[in-house]
Write a protein that holds these residues in place. Structure first.
Motif, PDB file in Angstrom:
ATOM      1  N   ILE A 334       0.837  -1.206   0.000  1.00 26.72           N
ATOM      2  CA  ILE A 334       0.000   0.000   0.000  1.00 26.72           C
ATOM      3  C   ILE A 334       0.869   1.252   0.000  1.00 26.72           C
ATOM      4  O   ILE A 334       0.568   2.231  -0.688  1.00 26.72           O
ATOM      5  CB  ILE A 334      -0.966  -0.017   1.215  1.00 26.72           C
ATOM      6  N   ILE A 335       1.968   1.219   0.748  1.00 28.14           N
ATOM      7  CA  ILE A 335       2.896   2.355   0.767  1.00 28.14           C
ATOM      8  C   ILE A 335       3.506   2.566  -0.616  1.00 28.14           C
ATOM      9  O   ILE A 335       3.562   3.687  -1.128  1.00 28.14           O
ATOM     10  CB  ILE A 335       4.008   2.126   1.812  1.00 28.14           C
ATOM     11  N   LEU A 336       3.959   1.483  -1.239  1.00 33.11           N
ATOM     12  CA  LEU A 336       4.558   1.583  -2.569  1.00 33.11           C
ATOM     13  C   LEU A 336       3.568   2.144  -3.578  1.00 33.11           C
ATOM     14  O   LEU A 336       3.934   2.939  -4.464  1.00 33.11           O
ATOM     15  CB  LEU A 336       5.063   0.224  -3.025  1.00 33.11           C
ATOM     16  N   ASP A 337       2.304   1.769  -3.453  1.00 29.51           N
ATOM     17  CA  ASP A 337       1.262   2.257  -4.367  1.00 29.51           C
ATOM     18  C   ASP A 337       1.169   3.781  -4.363  1.00 29.51           C
ATOM     19  O   ASP A 337       0.791   4.395  -5.356  1.00 29.51           O
ATOM     20  CB  ASP A 337      -0.112   1.686  -3.985  1.00 29.51           C
ATOM     21  N   GLN A 338       1.500   4.380  -3.215  1.00 28.61           N
ATOM     22  CA  GLN A 338       1.336   5.822  -3.060  1.00 28.61           C
ATOM     23  C   GLN A 338       2.512   6.632  -3.608  1.00 28.61           C
ATOM     24  O   GLN A 338       2.436   7.846  -3.714  1.00 28.61           O
ATOM     25  CB  GLN A 338       1.139   6.146  -1.577  1.00 28.61           C
ATOM     26  N   LEU A 339       3.615   5.951  -3.936  1.00 29.73           N
ATOM     27  CA  LEU A 339       4.811   6.654  -4.377  1.00 29.73           C
ATOM     28  C   LEU A 339       4.801   6.899  -5.880  1.00 29.73           C
ATOM     29  O   LEU A 339       4.464   6.011  -6.664  1.00 29.73           O
ATOM     30  CB  LEU A 339       6.065   5.842  -4.019  1.00 29.73           C
ATOM     31  N   SER A 340       5.192   8.088  -6.275  1.00 32.78           N
ATOM     32  CA  SER A 340       5.361   8.409  -7.691  1.00 32.78           C
ATOM     33  C   SER A 340       6.704   7.864  -8.162  1.00 32.78           C
ATOM     34  O   SER A 340       7.567   7.495  -7.350  1.00 32.78           O
ATOM     35  CB  SER A 340       5.324   9.922  -7.901  1.00 32.78           C
ATOM     36  N   ASP A 341       6.912   7.828  -9.481  1.00 34.25           N
ATOM     37  CA  ASP A 341       8.201   7.384 -10.016  1.00 34.25           C
ATOM     38  C   ASP A 341       9.342   8.235  -9.460  1.00 34.25           C
ATOM     39  O   ASP A 341      10.399   7.722  -9.097  1.00 34.25           O
ATOM     40  CB  ASP A 341       8.192   7.470 -11.549  1.00 34.25           C
ATOM     41  N   GLU A 342       9.128   9.548  -9.388  1.00 32.94           N
ATOM     42  CA  GLU A 342      10.164  10.447  -8.890  1.00 32.94           C
ATOM     43  C   GLU A 342      10.515  10.132  -7.445  1.00 32.94           C
ATOM     44  O   GLU A 342      11.693  10.143  -7.052  1.00 32.94           O
ATOM     45  CB  GLU A 342       9.698  11.907  -9.010  1.00 32.94           C
ATOM     46  N   GLU A 343       9.502   9.846  -6.631  1.00 39.58           N
ATOM     47  CA  GLU A 343       9.748   9.531  -5.219  1.00 39.58           C
ATOM     48  C   GLU A 343      10.479   8.194  -5.074  1.00 39.58           C
ATOM     49  O   GLU A 343      11.342   8.041  -4.208  1.00 39.58           O
ATOM     50  CB  GLU A 343       8.426   9.522  -4.459  1.00 39.58           C
ATOM     51  N   ILE A 344      10.149   7.227  -5.933  1.00 35.70           N
ATOM     52  CA  ILE A 344      10.868   5.949  -5.906  1.00 35.70           C
ATOM     53  C   ILE A 344      12.337   6.167  -6.261  1.00 35.70           C
ATOM     54  O   ILE A 344      13.239   5.586  -5.653  1.00 35.70           O
ATOM     55  CB  ILE A 344      10.219   4.929  -6.872  1.00 35.70           C
ATOM     56  N   ASN A 345      12.593   7.032  -7.244  1.00 34.21           N
ATOM     57  CA  ASN A 345      13.974   7.354  -7.629  1.00 34.21           C
ATOM     58  C   ASN A 345      14.745   7.961  -6.465  1.00 34.21           C
ATOM     59  O   ASN A 345      15.882   7.572  -6.178  1.00 34.21           O
ATOM     60  CB  ASN A 345      13.985   8.330  -8.811  1.00 34.21           C
ATOM     61  N   ILE A 346      14.112   8.928  -5.783  1.00 34.95           N
ATOM     62  CA  ILE A 346      14.758   9.600  -4.643  1.00 34.95           C
ATOM     63  C   ILE A 346      15.077   8.589  -3.547  1.00 34.95           C
ATOM     64  O   ILE A 346      16.174   8.562  -2.989  1.00 34.95           O
ATOM     65  CB  ILE A 346      13.851  10.727  -4.087  1.00 34.95           C
ATOM     66  N   LEU A 347      14.099   7.738  -3.250  1.00 38.20           N
ATOM     67  CA  LEU A 347      14.276   6.732  -2.199  1.00 38.20           C
ATOM     68  C   LEU A 347      15.381   5.748  -2.571  1.00 38.20           C
ATOM     69  O   LEU A 347      16.215   5.378  -1.734  1.00 38.20           O
ATOM     70  CB  LEU A 347      12.954   5.991  -1.977  1.00 38.20           C
ATOM     71  N   ALA A 348      15.408   5.339  -3.843  1.00 42.09           N
ATOM     72  CA  ALA A 348      16.425   4.386  -4.304  1.00 42.09           C
ATOM     73  C   ALA A 348      17.826   4.976  -4.207  1.00 42.09           C
ATOM     74  O   ALA A 348      18.783   4.304  -3.796  1.00 42.09           O
ATOM     75  CB  ALA A 348      16.128   3.972  -5.742  1.00 42.09           C
ATOM     76  N   GLN A 349      17.952   6.248  -4.575  1.00 45.25           N
ATOM     77  CA  GLN A 349      19.265   6.900  -4.521  1.00 45.25           C
ATOM     78  C   GLN A 349      19.759   7.037  -3.083  1.00 45.25           C
ATOM     79  O   GLN A 349      20.955   6.885  -2.800  1.00 45.25           O
ATOM     80  CB  GLN A 349      19.191   8.268  -5.209  1.00 45.25           C
ATOM     81  N   PHE A 350      18.819   7.317  -2.160  1.00 44.32           N
ATOM     82  CA  PHE A 350      19.186   7.408  -0.745  1.00 44.32           C
ATOM     83  C   PHE A 350      19.628   6.043  -0.218  1.00 44.32           C
ATOM     84  O   PHE A 350      20.679   5.910   0.418  1.00 44.32           O
ATOM     85  CB  PHE A 350      18.007   7.940   0.072  1.00 44.32           C
ATOM     86  N   LEU A 351      18.832   5.016  -0.483  1.00 37.54           N
ATOM     87  CA  LEU A 351      19.117   3.680   0.046  1.00 37.54           C
ATOM     88  C   LEU A 351      20.414   3.110  -0.531  1.00 37.54           C
ATOM     89  O   LEU A 351      21.115   2.348   0.135  1.00 37.54           O
ATOM     90  CB  LEU A 351      17.950   2.741  -0.248  1.00 37.54           C
ATOM     91  N   LYS A 352      20.722   3.477  -1.774  1.00 38.93           N
ATOM     92  CA  LYS A 352      21.942   2.966  -2.412  1.00 38.93           C
ATOM     93  C   LYS A 352      23.189   3.408  -1.660  1.00 38.93           C
ATOM     94  O   LYS A 352      24.210   2.713  -1.648  1.00 38.93           O
ATOM     95  CB  LYS A 352      22.006   3.435  -3.867  1.00 38.93           C
ATOM     96  N   LYS A 353      23.097   4.559  -0.993  1.00 45.51           N
ATOM     97  CA  LYS A 353      24.249   5.099  -0.271  1.00 45.51           C
ATOM     98  C   LYS A 353      24.352   4.549   1.149  1.00 45.51           C
ATOM     99  O   LYS A 353      25.309   4.856   1.867  1.00 45.51           O
ATOM    100  CB  LYS A 353      24.149   6.630  -0.204  1.00 45.51           C
ATOM    101  N   GLN A 354      23.338   3.777   1.559  1.00 45.71           N
ATOM    102  CA  GLN A 354      23.299   3.320   2.947  1.00 45.71           C
ATOM    103  C   GLN A 354      23.689   1.857   3.073  1.00 45.71           C
ATOM    104  O   GLN A 354      23.567   1.079   2.139  1.00 45.71           O
ATOM    105  CB  GLN A 354      21.874   3.501   3.514  1.00 45.71           C
ATOM    106  N   ASP A 355      24.122   1.499   4.268  1.00 40.79           N
ATOM    107  CA  ASP A 355      24.255   0.108   4.640  1.00 40.79           C
ATOM    108  C   ASP A 355      22.879  -0.315   5.155  1.00 40.79           C
ATOM    109  O   ASP A 355      22.457   0.073   6.245  1.00 40.79           O
ATOM    110  CB  ASP A 355      25.306  -0.059   5.735  1.00 40.79           C
ATOM    111  N   LEU A 356      22.161  -1.098   4.360  1.00 39.16           N
ATOM    112  CA  LEU A 356      20.761  -1.398   4.675  1.00 39.16           C
ATOM    113  C   LEU A 356      20.595  -2.099   6.019  1.00 39.16           C
ATOM    114  O   LEU A 356      19.525  -2.048   6.619  1.00 39.16           O
ATOM    115  CB  LEU A 356      20.150  -2.266   3.555  1.00 39.16           C
TER     116      LEU A 356
END
Length: 382
Positions: A334-356
């Motif tokens: 449900i959370i993913l459904d609410q995200l736009s493509d741009e928001e997914i991009n932003i989130l992906a770029q942030f997570l890529k820099k982190q140790d998950l």
């Protein structure tokens, strides 16, 4: 014809239920509408090691095409995140072989099996399900049973015949289309997932390797803009590979149905909505619920108590085991459904820099400060 248990459906859920009902002393008949168990395939064929632990079998090269070590996840702008081990580990099955293998194990345990047999109606007495009316090779058969297990897929008619509310709608289903493709050069040990409204609206595309440059390539969507097959053709149009099989179907992704038992009946697998809403994966969940249903059915036979009041033990057990996981999975979907493509991009770029495994609170606070639109998302997750 008379049995302790009749299982309708010969795929993973039906065979799992049959194996454990038979092993625990019940006389079982498993019915399959198709003439061959395992076809047609309606699955991306990925599963985790939990499936084999549940079924008490060892993974075998006879039905495993590839061992998976991790996954690459692509955001709409191409940002790639890599997952190694953990939840991303597992296997790619050859379902045509695996499903038949489970049916054979059920037969070895004592289950009788009838293929090319379709249930036309239920036998009821005083409102309780006590058998099925089936058509086999032109003959109509009345098959009495103390317990019926409905494992007949997302379009389950058996549960609906019993008055259960299991019907799905376009809003609760993910529409899927998949090619098995030859000549696709991809790492045989890593899955690939692709997100984006242009690729797969409210869903994702996938490449699941089967070794020898063979892979399942599919798209799952929740949109009426175009068909899943349209998006599949678009996704594969630039691939230098040849499709040798096409499968289409629907996957329930809105969580389990409200009730999975009634007098004389239990519901298992896709028929019960027992699928992870976020990923659409269901093999390990179906195997688990099938086993529980088979064990409870055998116990019911031993106690000569087939009432809904007793069979509710099935729902109690599977919810206790995996109910929380399914609720969490639905929350993330449900959370993913609410995200736009741009928001997914932003989130992906942030997570890529982190140790998950060890994202700090400070880094999360800094992220929310820079992108306040994600504050609600983090609250929902935490």
């Amino acid at each position: 014809m008379e049995y302790d248990v009749v299982v309708v459906g010969g795929r993973v859920g039906g065979s799992s239920a049959s194996i454990f009902a038979s092993r625990n002393g019940a006389e079982v008949l498993m019915i399959e509408k198709n003439q061959e168990i395992g076809t047609p395939v309606q699955c991306a064929e990925a599963t985790s090691s939990r499936t084999f632990k549940t079924l008490e079998i060892e993974p075998s090269h006879h039905y495993i095409r590839s061992e998976i070590k991790g996954a690459d996840v692509y955001a709409p702008d191409g940002t790639c995140g890599h997952l190694e081990g953990g939840y991303a580990e597992g296997y790619i099955l050859e379902r045509k072989v695996f499903d038949k293998y489970l049916a054979i194990e059920a037969a070895k345990a004592g289950t009788e099996i009838m293929v090319k047999t379709k249930v036309k109606n239920l036998i009821k007495k005083d409102g309780k399900v006590c058998g099925v009316v089936a058509k086999h090779m032109g003959r109509t058969l009345e098959i009495k049973a103390n317990v019926v297990i409905a494992a007949d897929g997302v379009e389950s008619k058996v549960a609906q015949m019993a008055g259960m509310k299991t019907s799905q709608t376009p809003k609760t289903l993910c529409s899927c289309a998949q090619y098995e493709m030859v000549g696709l050069k991809t790492d045989p040990h890593y899955l690939k997932f692709y997100f984006g409204s242009k690729i797969a609206p409210k869903g994702y595309a996938w490449i699941f390797p089967k070794g020898d440059n063979v892979a399942n390539v599919g798209v799952g969507i929740r949109s009426n803009r175009e068909t899943a097959y349209h998006f599949l053709k678009k996704f594969t149009s630039q691939m230098d590979a040849t499709p040798v099989e096409l499968n289409v179907g629907g996957v329930p992704v809105s969580g389990p149905v409200d009730k999975t038992y009634t007098d004389g009946l239990m519901i298992v697998g896709d028929a019960a909505g027992q699928v992870e809403p976020f990923t659409g994966g269901g093999i390990h969940i179906t195997a688990h619920c099938g086993r529980v249903a088979g064990e409870v059915a055998a116990e019911a036979v031993g106690r000569a108590n087939y009432s809904g009041n007793y069979l509710k033990e099935y729902e109690k057990r599977w919810k206790n085991d995996i109910g929380k996981d399914l609720k969490e999975s639905l929350k993330y979907r449900i959370i993913l459904d609410q995200l736009s493509d741009e928001e997914i991009n932003i989130l992906a770029q942030f997570l890529k820099k982190q140790d998950l495994k060890s994202i700090s609170k400070m880094s999360m606070l800094g992220f929310v400060k820079e992108y306040p639109q994600f504050l609600k998302l983090l609250k929902d997750i935490l």
